[in-house]
Design a protein around this motif. Structure first.
Motif, PDB file in Angstrom:
ATOM      1  N   ASN A 135     -44.935 -45.889 -19.119  1.00 49.12           N
ATOM      2  CA  ASN A 135     -44.271 -44.587 -19.104  1.00 49.12           C
ATOM      3  C   ASN A 135     -43.208 -44.543 -18.023  1.00 49.12           C
ATOM      4  O   ASN A 135     -43.377 -45.106 -16.944  1.00 49.12           O
ATOM      5  CB  ASN A 135     -45.296 -43.471 -18.831  1.00 49.12           C
ATOM      6  N   GLY A 136     -42.107 -43.853 -18.321  1.00 45.85           N
ATOM      7  CA  GLY A 136     -41.097 -43.610 -17.291  1.00 45.85           C
ATOM      8  C   GLY A 136     -39.945 -44.591 -17.248  1.00 45.85           C
ATOM      9  O   GLY A 136     -39.051 -44.448 -16.391  1.00 45.85           O
ATOM     10  N   SER A 139     -36.592 -42.701 -18.089  1.00 50.53           N
ATOM     11  CA  SER A 139     -36.208 -41.751 -17.037  1.00 50.53           C
ATOM     12  C   SER A 139     -35.726 -42.480 -15.787  1.00 50.53           C
ATOM     13  O   SER A 139     -34.740 -42.082 -15.167  1.00 50.53           O
ATOM     14  CB  SER A 139     -37.402 -40.852 -16.684  1.00 50.53           C
ATOM     15  N   THR A 140     -36.424 -43.550 -15.417  1.00 48.22           N
ATOM     16  CA  THR A 140     -36.016 -44.326 -14.241  1.00 48.22           C
ATOM     17  C   THR A 140     -34.621 -44.897 -14.440  1.00 48.22           C
ATOM     18  O   THR A 140     -33.777 -44.847 -13.535  1.00 48.22           O
ATOM     19  CB  THR A 140     -37.026 -45.460 -13.969  1.00 48.22           C
ATOM     20  N   ALA A 142     -32.355 -43.664 -16.420  1.00 43.84           N
ATOM     21  CA  ALA A 142     -31.421 -42.535 -16.420  1.00 43.84           C
ATOM     22  C   ALA A 142     -31.035 -42.145 -14.993  1.00 43.84           C
ATOM     23  O   ALA A 142     -29.858 -41.869 -14.704  1.00 43.84           O
ATOM     24  CB  ALA A 142     -32.037 -41.339 -17.146  1.00 43.84           C
ATOM     25  N   PHE A 143     -32.011 -42.130 -14.083  1.00 44.37           N
ATOM     26  CA  PHE A 143     -31.718 -41.829 -12.679  1.00 44.37           C
ATOM     27  C   PHE A 143     -30.807 -42.907 -12.075  1.00 44.37           C
ATOM     28  O   PHE A 143     -29.861 -42.593 -11.345  1.00 44.37           O
ATOM     29  CB  PHE A 143     -33.015 -41.746 -11.873  1.00 44.37           C
ATOM     30  N   THR A 245     -42.768 -49.512 -14.014  1.00 43.91           N
ATOM     31  CA  THR A 245     -43.178 -48.113 -13.962  1.00 43.91           C
ATOM     32  C   THR A 245     -44.688 -48.020 -14.201  1.00 43.91           C
ATOM     33  O   THR A 245     -45.374 -49.035 -14.290  1.00 43.91           O
ATOM     34  CB  THR A 245     -42.414 -47.292 -15.009  1.00 43.91           C
ATOM     35  N   PRO A 331     -36.098 -33.517  -9.275  1.00 45.74           N
ATOM     36  CA  PRO A 331     -35.314 -34.008 -10.415  1.00 45.74           C
ATOM     37  C   PRO A 331     -35.121 -32.930 -11.474  1.00 45.74           C
ATOM     38  O   PRO A 331     -35.971 -32.055 -11.656  1.00 45.74           O
ATOM     39  CB  PRO A 331     -36.173 -35.162 -10.964  1.00 45.74           C
ATOM     40  N   LEU A 333     -35.107 -33.437 -14.622  1.00 42.99           N
ATOM     41  CA  LEU A 333     -36.058 -33.702 -15.698  1.00 42.99           C
ATOM     42  C   LEU A 333     -37.402 -33.094 -15.344  1.00 42.99           C
ATOM     43  O   LEU A 333     -37.878 -33.227 -14.217  1.00 42.99           O
ATOM     44  CB  LEU A 333     -36.204 -35.217 -15.928  1.00 42.99           C
ATOM     45  N   GLN A 338     -41.893 -37.149 -13.059  1.00 40.90           N
ATOM     46  CA  GLN A 338     -40.483 -37.508 -12.885  1.00 40.90           C
ATOM     47  C   GLN A 338     -40.145 -37.747 -11.412  1.00 40.90           C
ATOM     48  O   GLN A 338     -39.178 -38.453 -11.106  1.00 40.90           O
ATOM     49  CB  GLN A 338     -39.578 -36.419 -13.468  1.00 40.90           C
ATOM     50  N   ASN A 341     -40.650 -41.392 -10.966  1.00 38.26           N
ATOM     51  CA  ASN A 341     -39.537 -42.141 -11.544  1.00 38.26           C
ATOM     52  C   ASN A 341     -38.299 -42.056 -10.662  1.00 38.26           C
ATOM     53  O   ASN A 341     -37.574 -43.045 -10.499  1.00 38.26           O
ATOM     54  CB  ASN A 341     -39.226 -41.616 -12.950  1.00 38.26           C
TER      55      ASN A 341
END
Length: 361
Positions: A135-136, A139-140, A142-143, A245, A331, A333, A338, A341
């Motif tokens: 998971n993540g 998102s990671t 994306a950051f 992650t 964040p 998100l 998050q 992440n």
């Protein structure tokens, strides 16, 4: 009730046009006539307004794009190429949706290594952050992408799966690829594969590496598909950094039904002498990652709360070795996970000098 921004509405509207309005008999010869005939249907701005989105920026954007597509006669042809690409991909084994466990002949890395000789290894020379986990991952990445773009960097990205369109998986130098790029790269990769067995994810990975090898960028962010050790993306031999992650039970038919078995597969992206950053893990998973990093002589940074970061009311504070503590806002998100992440991304950005990120910015 769902609320979409103008970019999402534009993508959804184009997607609906391609899915609902395009007849099977459409080809490049009759495409423009069909589009002209459909004008009163898809170009009904008042109807869009009546739906109640109230997003006039979207309406204006759609009107402008529609007129441009009509004038250049390209929109229907782009749809045809995209639909043909999707049909080609849909014929292949798709482990993202398959309920049947693969045998070794379906799930290994040798085939991908061979194909890299055809699609070009230039992309492997671009400094790469390789991300695995349960998971993540998205998102990671994306950051990381947002931060690197803010710092003025050009970034390639390859992620999975996609939400609406296959092209969402690929970003070349900060821009999503076009239908034409997807179709051309797919055609070439199918040709060099020569009809040999290949999975959908392997072909998509070939497409990603081919496109990246032809476009300059400062960094590349790559997300694994399934696992890590035998994942098609694991042809990356010398990444700048690896990130793992949160690991939990997933794809047990592929990776094993024990958390330790899954962790061993994910740890397969850890490379000799290359720093690995991991989210907080269970004791059993953490032990596997520690042992793998010792085996590979790789530095392991475990982003545990209190020892590396502290959650605050409106964000989190991170302790960067050799520096003072830095506070980061919550964040955008949603979800407490998050924060983890975001911590992974910040730790990556501050742990690798080659990224050229100034934390004070």
């Amino acid at each position: 009730m769902f609320i979409f921004n103008s970019r999402q509405l534009n993508s959804i509207f184009v997607f609906l046009c391609s899915k609902l309005f395009v007849p099977n008999s459409l080809n490049e010869e009759n495409a423009f006539k069909w589009m002209t005939d459909q004008k009163n249907y898809v170009y009904d701005i008042e109807r869009v307004k009546e739906v109640g989105y109230g997003d006039f920026q979207f309406i204006s954007s759609w009107e402008k794009n529609y007129q441009s597509w009509m004038f250049n006669k390209t929109f229907p042809i782009m749809i045809i190429k995209y639909e043909n690409a999707v049909k080609s991909l849909s014929r292949l084994v798709n482990f993202e949706r398959s309920l049947t466990a693969p045998n070794h002949s379906q799930f290994h890395i040798e085939r991908m290594s061979l194909l890299m000789g055809f699609v070009g290894k230039e992309c492997l020379d671009i400094p790469t952050i390789h991300v695995a986990g349960t998971n993540g991952k998205g998102s990671t990445i994306a950051f990381l992408l947002s931060s690197l773009k803010y710092a003025g960097k050009k970034v390639h990205v390859y992620t999975s799966p996609h939400l609406i369109e296959v092209t969402e998986r690929f970003i070349l130098s900060n821009k999503k690829i076009s239908y034409n790029q997807l179709f051309s790269a797919l055609s070439y990769c199918e040709k060099v594969n020569g009809g040999e067995h290949i999975t959908q994810f392997e072909l998509l990975t070939c497409i990603a590496f081919l496109l990246m090898s032809k476009t300059k960028a400062d960094f590349t962010l790559i997300e694994t598909g399934l696992g890590g050790r035998l994942d098609a993306t694991n042809v990356i031999e010398n990444p700048l950094l690896t990130i793992i992650t949160s690991i939990s039970i997933d794809h047990s038919d592929f990776l094993g039904n024990k958390l330790t078995s899954i962790a061993k597969e994910k740890a397969g992206i850890i490379k000799k002498g290359i720093t690995c950053i991991t989210a907080p893990q269970s004791q059993a998973v953490e032990k596997i990652l520690i042992n793998k990093c010792k085996e590979k002589n790789a530095k392991l940074i475990i982003c545990n709360e209190k020892s590396l970061f502290t959650i605050k009311k409106n964000g989190f504070e991170i302790n960067i070795p050799g520096n003072e503590n830095y506070f980061f806002s919550k964040p955008s998100l949603e979800g407490p996970h998050q924060v983890i992440n975001a911590v992974l991304a910040v730790t990556a950005l501050t742990s690798v000098p080659e990224l050229g990120i100034n934390i004070n910015d």
